[in-house]
Design an enzyme around this catalytic site. Sequence first.
Site: not given
Length: 331
Positions: A182, A190, A195, A199, A225, A246
């Site tokens: 996430d 945003n 946006h 993106d 997301d 990692r």
Amino acid sequence: MIDCAALPGDMRSIADMKRLYDQAAHLARFGAWECDLTTEKLIWTDGVYDLFDLPRGIPLCRSMTLDFYHDESRELMERVRSNALSSGGRFSLDARIRTRRGEDRWMHLTGEVIIEHGRATRIYGSKQDITLEKKQWDRLRQLAERDPLTGLANRGVFETRCHELGKLDFGDLPVSALALIDLDHFKEINDRLGHAAGDACLRQIAGRLFRLFGERNIVARIGGDEFALLLRGPCSVQQLKHTLARALRALCRPIYWRDLRIDAGVSIGATMLRVSAYRDPSQLFTEADTALYAAKAAGRKRVRIFGDNLGERMQADISTHAVRFAPGLGA
């Protein structure tokens, strides 16, 4: 060129039929073939010669053409051909070939075995160039299965793979873990930069995920997301920690967009696969999201594994939050 007007009536009719067949075969990128099973001599119409980019009319035997097939298509063709010879039946398949000029093409191959006096003597059939149709179908499938922004597998494909876990049908290695990723503070990005910047972050994170895991594993974007991984291969909890730690370092590198530096970190939650999850894939999502929530609660830019140093109280407190990721329950 045959001058049909100069031929007798019956012959003119045959010539007309041949002309119509040749025109239709050319339009359909189609040809007919026959193989004598005793001599392996091949008879091809012009359409098959053109399909393989070979000079029309040159003498051919079957062994001369086998190298034009890609290995997997040749193996499939030999298998279905052998089955048809054993049963005296028909067969069809799509095969990938490389022409004399080195161009890759797809063809639809059909065949039927001719039995004479109880013995298979000939095989005949058709070969049709389906390269364009194959490309169009692959494009449609990509549109149906891929997330349009990132190019990763979409949520529907990922959920299907989760429901197939019991079959372990992911190649030569079984799935060992599910991880959810996430973006941290994505709404703030945003709101602050727009946006287009958000993106750009999603695309760059998706690219990093695919470079890290895309060759052997299932990588998907499952929400705004939110990304998910099905990790394959033998894996212990310690190995999973090392792999994801990692990955976290690579995913948390700054993102550059329009000369701006964006510090878009990620949090990762994961769970090891157990036999019980084969029957209820939503359990996997619940556990991985529980671990993800713990990673965010610990300050973000963290990796947490379900059951590993997560207190029972925390797991109980956030179990209702985790349900939102369960397959089939909505985003």
